[in-house]
Design a protein around this motif. Structure first.
Motif, PDB file in Angstrom:
ATOM      1  N   GLU A 113       1.876   7.066  -0.381  1.00 30.11           N
ATOM      2  CA  GLU A 113       2.740   8.202  -0.701  1.00 30.11           C
ATOM      3  C   GLU A 113       2.079   9.133  -1.703  1.00 30.11           C
ATOM      4  N   ARG A 114       1.316   8.572  -2.640  1.00 27.22           N
ATOM      5  CA  ARG A 114       0.587   9.416  -3.595  1.00 27.22           C
ATOM      6  C   ARG A 114      -0.475  10.248  -2.873  1.00 27.22           C
ATOM      7  N   MET A 115      -1.240   9.605  -1.978  1.00 30.17           N
ATOM      8  CA  MET A 115      -2.262  10.336  -1.235  1.00 30.17           C
ATOM      9  C   MET A 115      -1.643  11.418  -0.364  1.00 30.17           C
ATOM     10  N   LEU A 160       0.817  -1.210   0.000  1.00 33.35           N
ATOM     11  CA  LEU A 160       0.000   0.000   0.000  1.00 33.35           C
ATOM     12  C   LEU A 160       0.852   1.262   0.000  1.00 33.35           C
ATOM     13  N   ARG A 161       2.147   1.137   0.237  1.00 34.90           N
ATOM     14  CA  ARG A 161       2.986   2.327   0.391  1.00 34.90           C
ATOM     15  C   ARG A 161       2.972   3.243  -0.844  1.00 34.90           C
ATOM     16  N   PRO A 162       3.081   2.734  -2.063  1.00 39.10           N
ATOM     17  CA  PRO A 162       3.036   3.662  -3.205  1.00 39.10           C
ATOM     18  C   PRO A 162       1.742   4.495  -3.232  1.00 39.10           C
ATOM     19  N   GLU A 163       0.604   3.861  -2.964  1.00 44.67           N
ATOM     20  CA  GLU A 163      -0.655   4.593  -2.930  1.00 44.67           C
ATOM     21  C   GLU A 163      -0.688   5.567  -1.757  1.00 44.67           C
ATOM     22  N   VAL A 174      -7.618   9.124   5.768  1.00 44.23           N
ATOM     23  CA  VAL A 174      -8.605   8.869   4.712  1.00 44.23           C
ATOM     24  C   VAL A 174      -9.577   7.778   5.157  1.00 44.23           C
ATOM     25  N   ALA A 175      -9.049   6.724   5.774  1.00 47.03           N
ATOM     26  CA  ALA A 175      -9.912   5.648   6.266  1.00 47.03           C
ATOM     27  C   ALA A 175     -10.850   6.161   7.365  1.00 47.03           C
ATOM     28  N   ALA A 176     -10.328   6.979   8.268  1.00 46.02           N
ATOM     29  CA  ALA A 176     -11.149   7.512   9.356  1.00 46.02           C
ATOM     30  C   ALA A 176     -12.229   8.444   8.822  1.00 46.02           C
ATOM     31  N   TRP A 177     -11.895   9.236   7.826  1.00 45.41           N
ATOM     32  CA  TRP A 177     -12.875  10.137   7.193  1.00 45.41           C
ATOM     33  C   TRP A 177     -14.037   9.321   6.632  1.00 45.41           C
ATOM     34  N   LEU A 234      -2.634  15.300  -0.476  1.00 43.01           N
ATOM     35  CA  LEU A 234      -3.484  15.806   0.598  1.00 43.01           C
ATOM     36  C   LEU A 234      -2.715  16.523   1.709  1.00 43.01           C
ATOM     37  N   ALA A 235      -1.567  15.974   2.106  1.00 42.51           N
ATOM     38  CA  ALA A 235      -0.833  16.554   3.236  1.00 42.51           C
ATOM     39  C   ALA A 235       0.623  16.118   3.159  1.00 42.51           C
ATOM     40  N   PRO A 236       1.418  16.779   2.309  1.00 45.38           N
ATOM     41  CA  PRO A 236       2.809  16.352   2.112  1.00 45.38           C
ATOM     42  C   PRO A 236       3.661  16.419   3.371  1.00 45.38           C
ATOM     43  N   ASP A 237       3.213  17.203   4.364  1.00 39.00           N
ATOM     44  CA  ASP A 237       3.998  17.349   5.592  1.00 39.00           C
ATOM     45  C   ASP A 237       3.683  16.273   6.625  1.00 39.00           C
ATOM     46  N   LEU A 238       2.783  15.351   6.303  1.00 41.87           N
ATOM     47  CA  LEU A 238       2.445  14.272   7.224  1.00 41.87           C
ATOM     48  C   LEU A 238       2.971  12.939   6.697  1.00 41.87           C
ATOM     49  N   PRO A 239       3.265  11.995   7.581  1.00 45.00           N
ATOM     50  CA  PRO A 239       3.723  10.681   7.125  1.00 45.00           C
ATOM     51  C   PRO A 239       2.641   9.997   6.294  1.00 45.00           C
ATOM     52  N   PRO A 240       3.030   9.265   5.271  1.00 40.12           N
ATOM     53  CA  PRO A 240       2.034   8.533   4.476  1.00 40.12           C
ATOM     54  C   PRO A 240       1.165   7.610   5.322  1.00 40.12           C
ATOM     55  N   GLU A 241       1.748   7.014   6.373  1.00 41.59           N
ATOM     56  CA  GLU A 241       0.969   6.149   7.257  1.00 41.59           C
ATOM     57  C   GLU A 241      -0.196   6.916   7.878  1.00 41.59           C
ATOM     58  N   THR A 242       0.066   8.156   8.286  1.00 40.12           N
ATOM     59  CA  THR A 242      -0.967   8.968   8.930  1.00 40.12           C
ATOM     60  C   THR A 242      -2.030   9.379   7.930  1.00 40.12           C
ATOM     61  N   VAL A 243      -1.618   9.764   6.739  1.00 44.66           N
ATOM     62  CA  VAL A 243      -2.579  10.203   5.729  1.00 44.66           C
ATOM     63  C   VAL A 243      -3.507   9.062   5.337  1.00 44.66           C
ATOM     64  N   THR A 244      -2.957   7.866   5.188  1.00 44.89           N
ATOM     65  CA  THR A 244      -3.789   6.700   4.869  1.00 44.89           C
ATOM     66  C   THR A 244      -4.821   6.460   5.962  1.00 44.89           C
ATOM     67  N   ALA A 245      -4.395   6.562   7.211  1.00 39.35           N
ATOM     68  CA  ALA A 245      -5.320   6.374   8.325  1.00 39.35           C
ATOM     69  C   ALA A 245      -6.361   7.483   8.370  1.00 39.35           C
TER      70      ALA A 245
END
Length: 230
Positions: A167-169, A162-165, A186-189, A173-184
């Motif tokens: 990193e794209r997100m 899932l890492r490539p996706e 989006v799921a929480a939203w 959406l939020a380049p200053d946040l870790p990709p792990e956080t952004v993925t979470a």
């Protein structure tokens, strides 16, 4: 034309536009978005259809205006609730925003259904709806960003495939946040609106009785999943 006359015309146009939207919302509540009709709105307001078309050239234009209004109303409710707890910790801020979303939805069920219910056949929302639609999401991202810059975030696990996706997100959406956080995030939203929708549309009937307590616990779990620390 004098400025006074121009002002009067502008006010009159605003009043007619508001009346059209109010009648359209009444029809949404009675018939649903799929059956919204400019002719029916004009008839109820005592207008000829050609006059209404000067305000909204098509049903889709009217739908778009109603959708933007609904997103903005939801965003304003969430932002106002967040201002009251802006100095609190990230989990309290997160929970407050989520509870404001639920409160708005319960108070405006037909408008919530318009923006988060079944798609309207034949209608595609234009890009002009995106800024209003983004307000709650940006608020939640801001809470995560403040936590990342302040007390810290725990990074959720992220599968390698899932890492490539992710990193794209994150880049979008939020380049200053870790990709792990952004993925979470989006799921929480998505899960936040799923919780609200299940309650609003009856899927919790005979399953969840104390829905306020259940919701508060569930969004607290979402905050934990994003990595927010109490």
């Amino acid at each position: 034309m004098s400025s006074t006359a121009q002002g009067a015309r502008a006010r009159a146009r605003m009043e007619v536009t508001a009346a059209i939207k109010d009648e359209a919302r009444r029809q949404l509540a009675a018939e649903g978005a799929a059956k919204l009709s400019l002719r029916a709105v004009a008839r109820e307001l005592g207008m000829v259809s050609s006059a209404l078309y000067r305000y909204f050239p098509s049903r889709d234009d009217l739908l778009t205006a109603l959708i933007i209004d609904a997103y903005d109303s939801l965003g304003e409710a969430a932002e106002a609730a967040h201002r009251d707890v802006a100095d609190a910790g990230p989990v309290r801020r997160w929970t407050t925003v989520c509870e404001a979303v639920r409160g708005w939805a319960l108070a405006h069920p037909h408008e919530y259904a318009l923006i988060y219910g079944s798609p309207v056949p034949g209608y595609t929302a234009p890009d002009t709806t995106v800024p209003a639609a983004s307000r709650v999401g940006l608020l939640l991202i801001g809470i995560a960003r403040d936590a990342h810059e302040g007390p810290g975030l725990t990074e959720p696990p992220l599968p390698a495939d899932l890492r490539p996706e992710a990193e794209r997100m994150a880049a979008d959406l939020a380049p200053d946040l870790p990709p792990e956080t952004v993925t979470a995030l989006v799921a929480a939203w998505a899960q936040l609106y799923g919780l609200v929708g299940f309650e609003l549309f009856g899927q919790f009937n005979r399953i969840v009785e104390d829905r306020e307590a259940f919701f508060r616990h569930a969004v607290g779990q979402l905050a934990h999943g994003v990595g927010l620390v109490a």
